[in-house]
Design a protein around this motif. Structure first.
Motif, PDB file in Angstrom:
ATOM      1  N   ILE A 147       0.837  -1.198   0.000  1.00 44.35           N
ATOM      2  CA  ILE A 147       0.000   0.000   0.000  1.00 44.35           C
ATOM      3  C   ILE A 147       0.878   1.256   0.000  1.00 44.35           C
ATOM      4  CG2 ILE A 147      -1.811   1.289   1.209  1.00 44.35           C
ATOM      5  CD1 ILE A 147      -2.723  -1.450   0.092  1.00 44.35           C
ATOM      6  N   ASP A 148       0.546   2.166  -0.909  1.00 47.09           N
ATOM      7  CA  ASP A 148       1.198   3.465  -0.991  1.00 47.09           C
ATOM      8  C   ASP A 148       0.241   4.496  -0.393  1.00 47.09           C
ATOM      9  OD1 ASP A 148       3.406   5.219  -2.329  1.00 47.09           O
ATOM     10  OD2 ASP A 148       1.478   6.137  -2.872  1.00 47.09           O
ATOM     11  N   ILE A 149       0.615   5.017   0.771  1.00 42.34           N
ATOM     12  CA  ILE A 149      -0.271   5.909   1.509  1.00 42.34           C
ATOM     13  C   ILE A 149      -0.586   7.180   0.722  1.00 42.34           C
ATOM     14  CG2 ILE A 149      -0.472   7.357   3.584  1.00 42.34           C
ATOM     15  CD1 ILE A 149       1.030   5.127   5.108  1.00 42.34           C
ATOM     16  N   ALA A 150       0.397   7.769   0.072  1.00 40.23           N
ATOM     17  CA  ALA A 150       0.159   9.005  -0.689  1.00 40.23           C
ATOM     18  C   ALA A 150      -0.882   8.778  -1.779  1.00 40.23           C
ATOM     19  CB  ALA A 150       1.466   9.528  -1.283  1.00 40.23           C
ATOM     20  N   THR A 151      -0.846   7.639  -2.421  1.00 40.76           N
ATOM     21  CA  THR A 151      -1.824   7.333  -3.470  1.00 40.76           C
ATOM     22  C   THR A 151      -3.218   7.146  -2.875  1.00 40.76           C
ATOM     23  OG1 THR A 151      -0.094   6.338  -4.830  1.00 40.76           O
ATOM     24  CG2 THR A 151      -2.368   5.742  -5.351  1.00 40.76           C
ATOM     25  N   VAL A 152      -3.305   6.482  -1.732  1.00 42.25           N
ATOM     26  CA  VAL A 152      -4.597   6.310  -1.061  1.00 42.25           C
ATOM     27  C   VAL A 152      -5.141   7.667  -0.630  1.00 42.25           C
ATOM     28  CG1 VAL A 152      -5.747   5.358   0.988  1.00 42.25           C
ATOM     29  CG2 VAL A 152      -4.146   3.940  -0.319  1.00 42.25           C
ATOM     30  N   GLU A 153      -4.292   8.518  -0.062  1.00 45.63           N
ATOM     31  CA  GLU A 153      -4.734   9.842   0.367  1.00 45.63           C
ATOM     32  C   GLU A 153      -5.199  10.687  -0.822  1.00 45.63           C
ATOM     33  OE1 GLU A 153      -2.091  10.346   4.447  1.00 45.63           O
ATOM     34  OE2 GLU A 153      -1.232  11.027   2.541  1.00 45.63           O
ATOM     35  N   ALA A 154      -4.503  10.580  -1.943  1.00 45.30           N
ATOM     36  CA  ALA A 154      -4.927  11.305  -3.150  1.00 45.30           C
ATOM     37  C   ALA A 154      -6.288  10.800  -3.615  1.00 45.30           C
ATOM     38  CB  ALA A 154      -3.884  11.157  -4.256  1.00 45.30           C
ATOM     39  N   ALA A 155      -6.488   9.507  -3.573  1.00 46.26           N
ATOM     40  CA  ALA A 155      -7.777   8.933  -3.967  1.00 46.26           C
ATOM     41  C   ALA A 155      -8.891   9.414  -3.039  1.00 46.26           C
ATOM     42  CB  ALA A 155      -7.691   7.408  -3.963  1.00 46.26           C
ATOM     43  N   ILE A 156      -8.615   9.465  -1.750  1.00 44.99           N
ATOM     44  CA  ILE A 156      -9.610   9.946  -0.788  1.00 44.99           C
ATOM     45  C   ILE A 156     -10.024  11.380  -1.129  1.00 44.99           C
ATOM     46  CG2 ILE A 156      -9.931  10.637   1.639  1.00 44.99           C
ATOM     47  CD1 ILE A 156      -8.146   8.151   2.356  1.00 44.99           C
ATOM     48  N   ARG A 157      -9.053  12.210  -1.517  1.00 44.48           N
ATOM     49  CA  ARG A 157      -9.342  13.607  -1.876  1.00 44.48           C
ATOM     50  C   ARG A 157     -10.029  13.714  -3.247  1.00 44.48           C
ATOM     51  NH1 ARG A 157      -3.992  14.040   0.136  1.00 44.48           N
ATOM     52  NH2 ARG A 157      -3.183  14.129  -1.999  1.00 44.48           N
ATOM     53  N   GLY A 158     -10.110  12.617  -3.980  1.00 49.42           N
ATOM     54  CA  GLY A 158     -10.748  12.651  -5.287  1.00 49.42           C
ATOM     55  C   GLY A 158      -9.810  13.005  -6.415  1.00 49.42           C
ATOM     56  N   GLU A 159      -8.516  12.980  -6.143  1.00 48.60           N
ATOM     57  CA  GLU A 159      -7.532  13.272  -7.192  1.00 48.60           C
ATOM     58  C   GLU A 159      -7.319  12.038  -8.055  1.00 48.60           C
ATOM     59  OE1 GLU A 159      -4.067  14.625  -5.078  1.00 48.60           O
ATOM     60  OE2 GLU A 159      -5.190  16.240  -4.099  1.00 48.60           O
ATOM     61  N   LYS A 160      -7.018  12.246  -9.289  1.00 50.94           N
ATOM     62  CA  LYS A 160      -6.748  11.163 -10.234  1.00 50.94           C
ATOM     63  C   LYS A 160      -5.492  10.420  -9.762  1.00 50.94           C
ATOM     64  CE  LYS A 160      -7.221   9.183 -14.370  1.00 50.94           C
ATOM     65  NZ  LYS A 160      -7.992   8.025 -14.415  1.00 50.94           N
ATOM     66  N   VAL A 161      -5.590   9.096  -9.662  1.00 50.75           N
ATOM     67  CA  VAL A 161      -4.444   8.281  -9.255  1.00 50.75           C
ATOM     68  C   VAL A 161      -4.239   7.155 -10.251  1.00 50.75           C
ATOM     69  CG1 VAL A 161      -4.686   8.813  -6.793  1.00 50.75           C
ATOM     70  CG2 VAL A 161      -5.843   6.819  -7.725  1.00 50.75           C
ATOM     71  N   GLY A 162      -3.001   6.737 -10.389  1.00 50.72           N
ATOM     72  CA  GLY A 162      -2.661   5.582 -11.219  1.00 50.72           C
ATOM     73  C   GLY A 162      -2.318   4.407 -10.342  1.00 50.72           C
ATOM     74  N   ALA A 163      -1.977   3.313 -10.954  1.00 52.61           N
ATOM     75  CA  ALA A 163      -1.596   2.101 -10.196  1.00 52.61           C
ATOM     76  C   ALA A 163      -0.276   2.369  -9.489  1.00 52.61           C
ATOM     77  CB  ALA A 163      -1.468   0.912 -11.138  1.00 52.61           C
ATOM     78  N   ALA A 164      -0.184   1.895  -8.260  1.00 54.39           N
ATOM     79  CA  ALA A 164       1.049   2.067  -7.471  1.00 54.39           C
ATOM     80  C   ALA A 164       2.000   0.945  -7.759  1.00 54.39           C
ATOM     81  CB  ALA A 164       0.722   2.096  -6.000  1.00 54.39           C
TER      82      ALA A 164
END
Length: 164
Positions: A147-164
């Protein structure tokens, strides 16, 4: 004294596993090593039979037995982490010591025990009641191994994320 103790089946290497856990996780230690008083299907008199140890203060016992009961993903030890450094440290210790990566924060140690190295931000959003944020975090997690925390946090904020 605890009323319950988790017992894990090992194929003769419970003491090695317990020593690794004690060296890897805080508030963990080998409490006692007990030898077999007689021969059994899994060993001989004097062989290590059980190892009492703690993981993060919780009691466990490792039981050495014959190779008849394999570990499966139906049971796992979940470790809640606060930071990416902590997540990386536990994940890398398990995988780097002969273990294997899986998906969604799961990995397996070299003894076959399954672990979930789970950042608290992920479990917190799942329990938050914010269904949309939880869905985005869940979808981000589904694309990960560790798990990549920064990617999860970005997803929570609704920011576009790619696969970690």
């Amino acid at each position: 004294m605890n009323k319950t103790t988790m017992c894990l089946w090992y194929k003769g290497d419970a003491e090695e596993a317990a020593n690794f856990y004690a060296a890897t996780f805080p508030d963990s230690k080998v409490v006692a090593v007990h030898t077999a008083p007689g021969d059994s299907p899994g060993g001989k008199t004097g062989d290590v039979l059980t190892v009492e140890f703690t993981l993060f203060g919780s009691p466990f016992v490792g039981l050495n037995g014959p190779d008849i009961f394999p570990q499966t993903e139906a049971f796992s030890i979940q470790v809640h982490t606060e930071t990416q450094d902590e997540t990386d440290r536990y994940w890398n210790a398990i995988v780097g010591n002969g273990g294997a990566e899986s998906v969604c924060g799961w990995c397996k140690d070299k003894w076959g025990v399954n672990w979930q190295i789970t950042p608290r931000v992920l479990t917190d959003v799942m329990a938050s009641g914010d269904k949309e944020a939880a869905k985005r975090a869940f979808e981000a997690m589904m694309a990960m191994k560790k798990i990549d925390i920064a990617t999860v946090e970005a997803a929570i904020r609704g920011e576009k994320v790619g696969a970690a």
